[in-house]
Design a protein around this motif. Structure first.
Motif, PDB file in Angstrom:
ATOM      1  N   PHE A 138       0.835  -1.199   0.000  1.00  0.00           N
ATOM      2  CA  PHE A 138       0.000   0.000   0.000  1.00  0.00           C
ATOM      3  C   PHE A 138       0.874   1.255   0.000  1.00  0.00           C
ATOM      4  O   PHE A 138       1.789   1.374   0.819  1.00  0.00           O
ATOM      5  CB  PHE A 138      -0.868   0.070   1.249  1.00  0.00           C
ATOM      6  CG  PHE A 138      -1.792  -1.083   1.476  1.00  0.00           C
ATOM      7  CD1 PHE A 138      -1.833  -2.193   0.653  1.00  0.00           C
ATOM      8  CD2 PHE A 138      -2.644  -1.053   2.558  1.00  0.00           C
ATOM      9  CE1 PHE A 138      -2.697  -3.245   0.891  1.00  0.00           C
ATOM     10  CE2 PHE A 138      -3.508  -2.093   2.811  1.00  0.00           C
ATOM     11  CZ  PHE A 138      -3.538  -3.190   1.981  1.00  0.00           C
ATOM     12  N   MET A 139       0.535   2.204  -0.850  1.00  0.00           N
ATOM     13  CA  MET A 139       1.253   3.478  -0.851  1.00  0.00           C
ATOM     14  C   MET A 139       1.155   4.151   0.521  1.00  0.00           C
ATOM     15  O   MET A 139       2.092   4.806   0.959  1.00  0.00           O
ATOM     16  CB  MET A 139       0.710   4.399  -1.947  1.00  0.00           C
ATOM     17  CG  MET A 139       1.114   3.931  -3.321  1.00  0.00           C
ATOM     18  SD  MET A 139       0.396   4.767  -4.747  1.00  0.00           S
ATOM     19  CE  MET A 139      -0.003   6.366  -4.242  1.00  0.00           C
ATOM     20  N   GLN A 140       0.025   3.969   1.204  1.00  0.00           N
ATOM     21  CA  GLN A 140      -0.161   4.573   2.522  1.00  0.00           C
ATOM     22  C   GLN A 140       0.900   4.100   3.512  1.00  0.00           C
ATOM     23  O   GLN A 140       1.222   4.798   4.463  1.00  0.00           O
ATOM     24  CB  GLN A 140      -1.567   4.270   3.052  1.00  0.00           C
ATOM     25  CG  GLN A 140      -2.653   5.077   2.403  1.00  0.00           C
ATOM     26  CD  GLN A 140      -3.054   4.602   1.007  1.00  0.00           C
ATOM     27  OE1 GLN A 140      -2.501   3.667   0.453  1.00  0.00           O
ATOM     28  NE2 GLN A 140      -4.037   5.261   0.425  1.00  0.00           N
ATOM     29  N   ALA A 164       5.853  -2.563  -6.934  1.00  0.00           N
ATOM     30  CA  ALA A 164       4.797  -1.718  -7.475  1.00  0.00           C
ATOM     31  C   ALA A 164       3.849  -1.385  -6.326  1.00  0.00           C
ATOM     32  O   ALA A 164       3.234  -2.265  -5.748  1.00  0.00           O
ATOM     33  CB  ALA A 164       4.055  -2.446  -8.589  1.00  0.00           C
ATOM     34  N   TRP A 165       3.765  -0.120  -5.975  1.00  0.00           N
ATOM     35  CA  TRP A 165       2.922   0.323  -4.875  1.00  0.00           C
ATOM     36  C   TRP A 165       1.512   0.592  -5.402  1.00  0.00           C
ATOM     37  O   TRP A 165       1.338   0.965  -6.546  1.00  0.00           O
ATOM     38  CB  TRP A 165       3.503   1.588  -4.250  1.00  0.00           C
ATOM     39  CG  TRP A 165       4.832   1.358  -3.601  1.00  0.00           C
ATOM     40  CD1 TRP A 165       6.056   1.376  -4.206  1.00  0.00           C
ATOM     41  CD2 TRP A 165       5.076   1.046  -2.243  1.00  0.00           C
ATOM     42  NE1 TRP A 165       7.050   1.091  -3.298  1.00  0.00           N
ATOM     43  CE2 TRP A 165       6.470   0.898  -2.076  1.00  0.00           C
ATOM     44  CE3 TRP A 165       4.259   0.877  -1.132  1.00  0.00           C
ATOM     45  CZ2 TRP A 165       7.053   0.587  -0.853  1.00  0.00           C
ATOM     46  CZ3 TRP A 165       4.851   0.582   0.087  1.00  0.00           C
ATOM     47  CH2 TRP A 165       6.235   0.434   0.207  1.00  0.00           C
ATOM     48  N   ILE A 166       0.516   0.408  -4.543  1.00  0.00           N
ATOM     49  CA  ILE A 166      -0.872   0.661  -4.925  1.00  0.00           C
ATOM     50  C   ILE A 166      -1.555   1.464  -3.827  1.00  0.00           C
ATOM     51  O   ILE A 166      -1.287   1.275  -2.642  1.00  0.00           O
ATOM     52  CB  ILE A 166      -1.634  -0.657  -5.204  1.00  0.00           C
ATOM     53  CG1 ILE A 166      -3.033  -0.366  -5.739  1.00  0.00           C
ATOM     54  CG2 ILE A 166      -1.664  -1.540  -3.977  1.00  0.00           C
ATOM     55  CD1 ILE A 166      -3.729  -1.571  -6.327  1.00  0.00           C
ATOM     56  N   ASP A 167      -2.422   2.360  -4.241  1.00  0.00           N
ATOM     57  CA  ASP A 167      -3.188   3.154  -3.293  1.00  0.00           C
ATOM     58  C   ASP A 167      -4.297   2.283  -2.708  1.00  0.00           C
ATOM     59  O   ASP A 167      -4.992   1.573  -3.440  1.00  0.00           O
ATOM     60  CB  ASP A 167      -3.785   4.369  -4.013  1.00  0.00           C
ATOM     61  CG  ASP A 167      -4.358   5.389  -3.059  1.00  0.00           C
ATOM     62  OD1 ASP A 167      -5.242   5.026  -2.249  1.00  0.00           O
ATOM     63  OD2 ASP A 167      -3.922   6.558  -3.113  1.00  0.00           O
ATOM     64  N   ALA A 168      -4.479   2.327  -1.404  1.00  0.00           N
ATOM     65  CA  ALA A 168      -5.500   1.518  -0.734  1.00  0.00           C
ATOM     66  C   ALA A 168      -6.900   1.841  -1.255  1.00  0.00           C
ATOM     67  O   ALA A 168      -7.784   0.974  -1.245  1.00  0.00           O
ATOM     68  CB  ALA A 168      -5.438   1.727   0.772  1.00  0.00           C
ATOM     69  N   ARG A 169      -7.116   3.060  -1.742  1.00  0.00           N
ATOM     70  CA  ARG A 169      -8.426   3.403  -2.303  1.00  0.00           C
ATOM     71  C   ARG A 169      -8.687   2.625  -3.585  1.00  0.00           C
ATOM     72  O   ARG A 169      -9.829   2.275  -3.888  1.00  0.00           O
ATOM     73  CB  ARG A 169      -8.522   4.907  -2.540  1.00  0.00           C
ATOM     74  CG  ARG A 169      -8.484   5.689  -1.209  1.00  0.00           C
ATOM     75  CD  ARG A 169      -8.309   7.151  -1.437  1.00  0.00           C
ATOM     76  NE  ARG A 169      -6.967   7.385  -1.985  1.00  0.00           N
ATOM     77  CZ  ARG A 169      -6.402   8.573  -2.084  1.00  0.00           C
ATOM     78  NH1 ARG A 169      -7.052   9.662  -1.699  1.00  0.00           N
ATOM     79  NH2 ARG A 169      -5.190   8.696  -2.579  1.00  0.00           N
ATOM     80  N   ASP A 170      -7.627   2.319  -4.337  1.00  0.00           N
ATOM     81  CA  ASP A 170      -7.799   1.496  -5.540  1.00  0.00           C
ATOM     82  C   ASP A 170      -8.128   0.053  -5.163  1.00  0.00           C
ATOM     83  O   ASP A 170      -8.922  -0.609  -5.838  1.00  0.00           O
ATOM     84  CB  ASP A 170      -6.550   1.552  -6.418  1.00  0.00           C
ATOM     85  CG  ASP A 170      -6.328   2.931  -7.021  1.00  0.00           C
ATOM     86  OD1 ASP A 170      -7.318   3.640  -7.271  1.00  0.00           O
ATOM     87  OD2 ASP A 170      -5.162   3.291  -7.243  1.00  0.00           O
ATOM     88  N   ILE A 171      -7.526  -0.428  -4.091  1.00  0.00           N
ATOM     89  CA  ILE A 171      -7.851  -1.768  -3.597  1.00  0.00           C
ATOM     90  C   ILE A 171      -9.332  -1.814  -3.202  1.00  0.00           C
ATOM     91  O   ILE A 171     -10.046  -2.769  -3.523  1.00  0.00           O
ATOM     92  CB  ILE A 171      -6.953  -2.146  -2.408  1.00  0.00           C
ATOM     93  CG1 ILE A 171      -5.482  -2.140  -2.826  1.00  0.00           C
ATOM     94  CG2 ILE A 171      -7.357  -3.495  -1.822  1.00  0.00           C
ATOM     95  CD1 ILE A 171      -4.503  -2.133  -1.661  1.00  0.00           C
ATOM     96  N   ALA A 172      -9.784  -0.772  -2.512  1.00  0.00           N
ATOM     97  CA  ALA A 172     -11.190  -0.690  -2.107  1.00  0.00           C
ATOM     98  C   ALA A 172     -12.110  -0.688  -3.323  1.00  0.00           C
ATOM     99  O   ALA A 172     -13.171  -1.337  -3.306  1.00  0.00           O
ATOM    100  CB  ALA A 172     -11.419   0.560  -1.257  1.00  0.00           C
ATOM    101  N   ASP A 173     -11.728  -0.003  -4.388  1.00  0.00           N
ATOM    102  CA  ASP A 173     -12.551   0.009  -5.599  1.00  0.00           C
ATOM    103  C   ASP A 173     -12.661  -1.381  -6.219  1.00  0.00           C
ATOM    104  O   ASP A 173     -13.725  -1.781  -6.697  1.00  0.00           O
ATOM    105  CB  ASP A 173     -11.991   0.997  -6.628  1.00  0.00           C
ATOM    106  CG  ASP A 173     -12.217   2.448  -6.243  1.00  0.00           C
ATOM    107  OD1 ASP A 173     -13.030   2.729  -5.330  1.00  0.00           O
ATOM    108  OD2 ASP A 173     -11.564   3.320  -6.867  1.00  0.00           O
ATOM    109  N   VAL A 174     -11.557  -2.123  -6.224  1.00  0.00           N
ATOM    110  CA  VAL A 174     -11.578  -3.497  -6.750  1.00  0.00           C
ATOM    111  C   VAL A 174     -12.487  -4.364  -5.882  1.00  0.00           C
ATOM    112  O   VAL A 174     -13.314  -5.123  -6.395  1.00  0.00           O
ATOM    113  CB  VAL A 174     -10.152  -4.075  -6.824  1.00  0.00           C
ATOM    114  CG1 VAL A 174     -10.176  -5.574  -7.109  1.00  0.00           C
ATOM    115  CG2 VAL A 174      -9.334  -3.344  -7.878  1.00  0.00           C
TER     116      VAL A 174
END
Length: 190
Positions: A138-140, A164-174
């Motif tokens: 998570f980017m956070q 590869a970092w990912i924003d937790a909000r994108d995880i929530a969208d998935v």
């Protein structure tokens, strides 16, 4: 109804907002009773639950068609998730979307990867429909390094290479898509 375990966490909090924006009926579960009023103010049913209390877990799952399951990284997380899966099955939940992690496997190099794999196998064996969301880092989490970066102008990476970092909000969208749209049962979403 969709029950969101970890509703005040890094992925759970934005998931709740996304589900509500989609018009879903949401029950939120948090381990922090002081957060119940804020969750209720959003329009959710809210439950304070301890992952070791079968009666409270049963109440959290009661009436839910689907659940999102994430726990804090903890030595007991495997048992906590097993307890929720058992409660979900008993309550007649149809579909569980569980957040695990990229590389979850019995042969994973990291302990958490092995533990996530155990949860995935338990869920598969439960007979419930399942979807695994397997994000990278998570980017956070970069905020954990803020002090070191400010003090030493150094980012200390213990991940062993490029990530590869990912924003937790994108995880929530998935996760929201997997919970609200058909066709994600039996899928691993990396």
């Amino acid at each position: 109804m969709i029950t969101v375990f970890g509703a005040t966490g890094t992925t759970g909090a934005p998931l709740v907002d996304t589900l509500l924006a989609k018009g879903a009926t949401v029950r939120t579960v948090t381990s922090d009773p002081s957060k119940l009023d804020a969750l209720k103010a959003k329009g959710c049913d809210a439950v304070a639950a301890d992952f070791t209390d079968p009666a409270v877990l049963a109440r959290a799952c009661d009436g839910a068609e689907k659940i999102y399951l994430v726990t804090p990284a903890h030595l007991d997380m495997r048992q906590w998730k097993a307890n929720v899966i058992k409660a979900a099955k008993a309550a007649g939940v149809r579909h569980v979307v569980v957040a695990t992690g990229l590389g979850a496997s019995p042969k994973a190099g990291l302990t958490f990867g092995k533990w996530h794999s155990e949860t995935q196998e338990l869920l598969k064996q439960s007979g419930l429909d399942w979807t695994f969301v397997q994000p990278t880092y998570f980017m956070q989490n970069l905020l954990w390094q803020a002090y070191n970066i400010a003090k030493d102008a150094v980012y200390y990476d213990d991940l062993g290479g490029p990530v590869a970092w990912i924003d937790a909000r994108d995880i929530a969208d998935v996760a929201a898509e997997a919970l609200t749209a058909p066709g994600y049962e039996g899928k691993v979403l990396v």
